[in-house]
Write a protein that holds these residues in place. Structure first.
Motif, PDB file in Angstrom:
ATOM      1  N   LEU A 135       7.265 -21.052   6.058  1.00  8.46           N
ATOM      2  CA  LEU A 135       7.535 -20.857   4.707  1.00  8.46           C
ATOM      3  C   LEU A 135       6.204 -19.558   4.978  1.00  8.46           C
ATOM      4  CD1 LEU A 135       4.884 -24.541   4.155  1.00  8.46           C
ATOM      5  CD2 LEU A 135       6.862 -23.798   3.287  1.00  8.46           C
ATOM      6  N   LYS A 136       6.872 -18.587   3.817  1.00  4.86           N
ATOM      7  CA  LYS A 136       6.704 -17.729   3.723  1.00  4.86           C
ATOM      8  C   LYS A 136       5.034 -17.649   3.570  1.00  4.86           C
ATOM      9  CE  LYS A 136       8.031 -13.105   2.585  1.00  4.86           C
ATOM     10  NZ  LYS A 136       9.473 -12.162   1.947  1.00  4.86           N
ATOM     11  N   CYS A 137       4.484 -17.009   3.659  1.00  5.61           N
ATOM     12  CA  CYS A 137       2.923 -16.412   3.242  1.00  5.61           C
ATOM     13  C   CYS A 137       2.285 -14.670   2.872  1.00  5.61           C
ATOM     14  CB  CYS A 137       2.153 -16.728   4.069  1.00  5.61           C
ATOM     15  SG  CYS A 137       1.941 -19.096   3.920  1.00  5.61           S
ATOM     16  N   ASP A 138       1.385 -14.466   1.853  1.00  5.14           N
ATOM     17  CA  ASP A 138       1.126 -13.655   2.049  1.00  5.14           C
ATOM     18  C   ASP A 138       0.447 -13.049   3.575  1.00  5.14           C
ATOM     19  OD1 ASP A 138      -2.567 -12.130   2.596  1.00  5.14           O
ATOM     20  OD2 ASP A 138      -1.230 -11.099   0.383  1.00  5.14           O
ATOM     21  N   PRO A 139       0.457 -11.889   4.272  1.00  2.00           N
ATOM     22  CA  PRO A 139      -0.225 -11.629   5.879  1.00  2.00           C
ATOM     23  C   PRO A 139      -1.537 -12.117   6.230  1.00  2.00           C
ATOM     24  CG  PRO A 139       1.486  -9.778   5.086  1.00  2.00           C
ATOM     25  CD  PRO A 139       0.575 -10.582   3.343  1.00  2.00           C
ATOM     26  N   LEU A 140      -2.792 -11.745   4.706  1.00  2.00           N
ATOM     27  CA  LEU A 140      -3.879 -12.195   5.081  1.00  2.00           C
ATOM     28  C   LEU A 140      -4.168 -13.212   4.882  1.00  2.00           C
ATOM     29  CD1 LEU A 140      -5.795  -9.367   2.348  1.00  2.00           C
ATOM     30  CD2 LEU A 140      -5.946  -9.579   5.538  1.00  2.00           C
ATOM     31  N   PHE A 141      -3.316 -14.675   4.411  1.00  2.00           N
ATOM     32  CA  PHE A 141      -3.461 -15.873   4.252  1.00  2.00           C
ATOM     33  C   PHE A 141      -2.950 -16.357   5.226  1.00  2.00           C
ATOM     34  CE2 PHE A 141      -2.056 -19.995   2.560  1.00  2.00           C
ATOM     35  CZ  PHE A 141      -3.435 -20.617   1.926  1.00  2.00           C
TER      36      PHE A 141
ATOM     37  N   ARG B  23      -3.042 -15.088   8.870  1.00  2.00           N
ATOM     38  CA  ARG B  23      -3.756 -15.396   9.773  1.00  2.00           C
ATOM     39  C   ARG B  23      -4.905 -16.461   9.058  1.00  2.00           C
ATOM     40  NH1 ARG B  23      -2.243 -10.267   9.274  1.00  2.00           N
ATOM     41  NH2 ARG B  23      -4.201  -9.108   7.645  1.00  2.00           N
ATOM     42  N   SER B  24      -5.526 -16.562   8.166  1.00  2.00           N
ATOM     43  CA  SER B  24      -7.003 -17.457   7.986  1.00  2.00           C
ATOM     44  C   SER B  24      -6.142 -18.391   8.289  1.00  2.00           C
ATOM     45  CB  SER B  24      -7.150 -17.198   6.584  1.00  2.00           C
ATOM     46  OG  SER B  24      -8.352 -18.554   6.005  1.00  2.00           O
ATOM     47  N   LEU B  25      -4.191 -19.110   7.577  1.00  2.00           N
ATOM     48  CA  LEU B  25      -4.046 -20.652   8.231  1.00  2.00           C
ATOM     49  C   LEU B  25      -4.514 -20.515   8.945  1.00  2.00           C
ATOM     50  CD1 LEU B  25      -1.791 -20.304   4.999  1.00  2.00           C
ATOM     51  CD2 LEU B  25      -3.668 -22.177   5.633  1.00  2.00           C
ATOM     52  N   ARG B  26      -3.967 -19.446  10.127  1.00  2.00           N
ATOM     53  CA  ARG B  26      -3.446 -19.479  11.828  1.00  2.00           C
ATOM     54  C   ARG B  26      -4.961 -20.068  12.548  1.00  2.00           C
ATOM     55  NH1 ARG B  26       1.032 -15.532  13.098  1.00  2.00           N
ATOM     56  NH2 ARG B  26       2.253 -15.882  11.410  1.00  2.00           N
ATOM     57  N   GLU B  27      -6.304 -19.212  12.109  1.00  2.00           N
ATOM     58  CA  GLU B  27      -7.435 -19.237  12.518  1.00  2.00           C
ATOM     59  C   GLU B  27      -8.428 -21.384  11.928  1.00  2.00           C
ATOM     60  OE1 GLU B  27      -9.536 -15.854  10.992  1.00  2.00           O
ATOM     61  OE2 GLU B  27      -8.117 -14.540  12.369  1.00  2.00           O
ATOM     62  N   ASN B  28      -7.720 -21.530  11.230  1.00  2.00           N
ATOM     63  CA  ASN B  28      -8.527 -22.021  10.770  1.00  2.00           C
ATOM     64  C   ASN B  28      -7.655 -23.581  11.471  1.00  2.00           C
ATOM     65  OD1 ASN B  28     -10.612 -21.764   9.395  1.00  2.00           O
ATOM     66  ND2 ASN B  28      -8.735 -20.586   7.385  1.00  2.00           N
ATOM     67  N   TYR B  29      -6.493 -23.458  10.998  1.00  2.00           N
ATOM     68  CA  TYR B  29      -5.688 -25.390  11.796  1.00  2.00           C
ATOM     69  C   TYR B  29      -4.838 -25.096  13.067  1.00  2.00           C
ATOM     70  CZ  TYR B  29      -7.079 -25.874   6.774  1.00  2.00           C
ATOM     71  OH  TYR B  29      -7.884 -25.947   5.347  1.00  2.00           O
ATOM     72  N   GLN B  30      -5.208 -26.161  13.607  1.00  2.00           N
ATOM     73  CA  GLN B  30      -4.113 -25.660  14.595  1.00  2.00           C
ATOM     74  C   GLN B  30      -2.806 -26.007  14.546  1.00  2.00           C
ATOM     75  OE1 GLN B  30      -6.046 -28.386  18.031  1.00  2.00           O
ATOM     76  NE2 GLN B  30      -5.354 -30.183  16.704  1.00  2.00           N
ATOM     77  N   HIS B  31      -1.972 -26.855  14.270  1.00  2.00           N
ATOM     78  CA  HIS B  31      -0.879 -27.104  13.543  1.00  2.00           C
ATOM     79  C   HIS B  31      -0.147 -26.167  12.871  1.00  2.00           C
ATOM     80  CE1 HIS B  31      -3.003 -31.073  14.617  1.00  2.00           C
ATOM     81  NE2 HIS B  31      -1.869 -30.918  15.670  1.00  2.00           N
ATOM     82  N   ILE B  32      -0.718 -24.911  12.516  1.00  2.00           N
ATOM     83  CA  ILE B  32      -0.397 -24.194  12.086  1.00  2.00           C
ATOM     84  C   ILE B  32       0.552 -22.433  13.095  1.00  2.00           C
ATOM     85  CG2 ILE B  32      -0.261 -21.986  10.090  1.00  2.00           C
ATOM     86  CD1 ILE B  32      -1.594 -24.162   8.265  1.00  2.00           C
ATOM     87  N   VAL B  33       1.006 -22.473  13.181  1.00  2.00           N
ATOM     88  CA  VAL B  33       1.241 -21.128  14.345  1.00  2.00           C
ATOM     89  C   VAL B  33       2.394 -20.233  13.867  1.00  2.00           C
ATOM     90  CG1 VAL B  33       1.138 -22.644  16.449  1.00  2.00           C
ATOM     91  CG2 VAL B  33       2.970 -22.279  15.047  1.00  2.00           C
ATOM     92  N   ALA B  34       2.863 -19.210  13.989  1.00  2.00           N
ATOM     93  CA  ALA B  34       3.621 -17.902  13.877  1.00  2.00           C
ATOM     94  C   ALA B  34       4.632 -18.840  13.649  1.00  2.00           C
ATOM     95  CB  ALA B  34       3.661 -16.637  14.804  1.00  2.00           C
TER      96      ALA B  34
ATOM     97  N   ASP C 289      -3.029 -30.637   0.218  1.00  2.00           N
ATOM     98  CA  ASP C 289      -3.024 -29.548  -1.021  1.00  2.00           C
ATOM     99  C   ASP C 289      -3.280 -28.066  -0.266  1.00  2.00           C
ATOM    100  OD1 ASP C 289      -5.582 -30.175   0.735  1.00  2.00           O
ATOM    101  OD2 ASP C 289      -6.397 -28.607  -0.823  1.00  2.00           O
ATOM    102  N   ILE C 290      -3.556 -27.569   1.148  1.00  2.00           N
ATOM    103  CA  ILE C 290      -3.065 -26.345   1.627  1.00  2.00           C
ATOM    104  C   ILE C 290      -1.969 -26.452   1.982  1.00  2.00           C
ATOM    105  CG2 ILE C 290      -3.257 -25.317   3.652  1.00  2.00           C
ATOM    106  CD1 ILE C 290      -6.270 -25.106   2.253  1.00  2.00           C
ATOM    107  N   VAL C 291      -1.258 -27.519   2.138  1.00  2.00           N
ATOM    108  CA  VAL C 291       0.937 -27.480   2.537  1.00  2.00           C
ATOM    109  C   VAL C 291       0.840 -27.284   0.883  1.00  2.00           C
ATOM    110  CG1 VAL C 291       2.487 -28.904   3.484  1.00  2.00           C
ATOM    111  CG2 VAL C 291       0.474 -29.182   4.563  1.00  2.00           C
TER     112      VAL C 291
END
Length: 124
Positions: free
Chosen positions: A51-57, A59-70, A91-93
């Motif tokens: 999924l496309k995301c705002d760049p700041l969001f 990075r935050s997602l990748r830091e907070n959830y191990q199952h979200i990657v680049a 809700d995050i998805v």
């Protein structure tokens, strides 16, 4: 987690369509001919949605959830891949899907955006 609702949720977005890209072995969700989500697998055939995301969001997602990657095979600044065998809350998805859809709609022509808005109003 159980993400069986993904297909229905992506298709609930006004004007969205899906197709299957054989050479990618992936289902794409499109708005105005542009992809806002792709469900398929990584190089090891592990199920993901990208999924496309705002760049700041992003990075935050990748830091907070191990199952979200680049984003797998995508621009790493703007796209995230989420492993569907992970534990990211629904809700995050959904927030990620909503953001991706809105970012892609925002890049469409003003005419296309208006047509999508009018479709939203007429179906409400």
């Amino acid at each position: 987690m159980n993400y069986e609702w993904l297909d229905e949720y992506c298709l609930s977005k006004k004007g969205s369509q899906k197709d299957f890209k054989v050479e990618w072995d992936a289902t794409r969700y499109l708005i105005g001919g542009k992809m806002f989500a792709m469900q398929g697998g990584d190089k090891d055939k592990k199920a993901i949605i990208t999924l496309k995301c705002d760049p700041l969001f992003t990075r935050s997602l990748r830091e907070n959830y191990q199952h979200i990657v680049a984003g797998y095979y995508m621009n790493k600044e703007h796209w995230n891949s989420l492993y569907l065998d992970g534990d990211v809350p629904d809700d995050i998805v959904k927030q990620m899907i909503d953001m991706s859809y809105e970012l892609v709609v925002g890049k469409l022509s003003k005419k296309a955006q208006k047509e999508i808005r009018e479709e939203k109003l007429s179906l409400s």
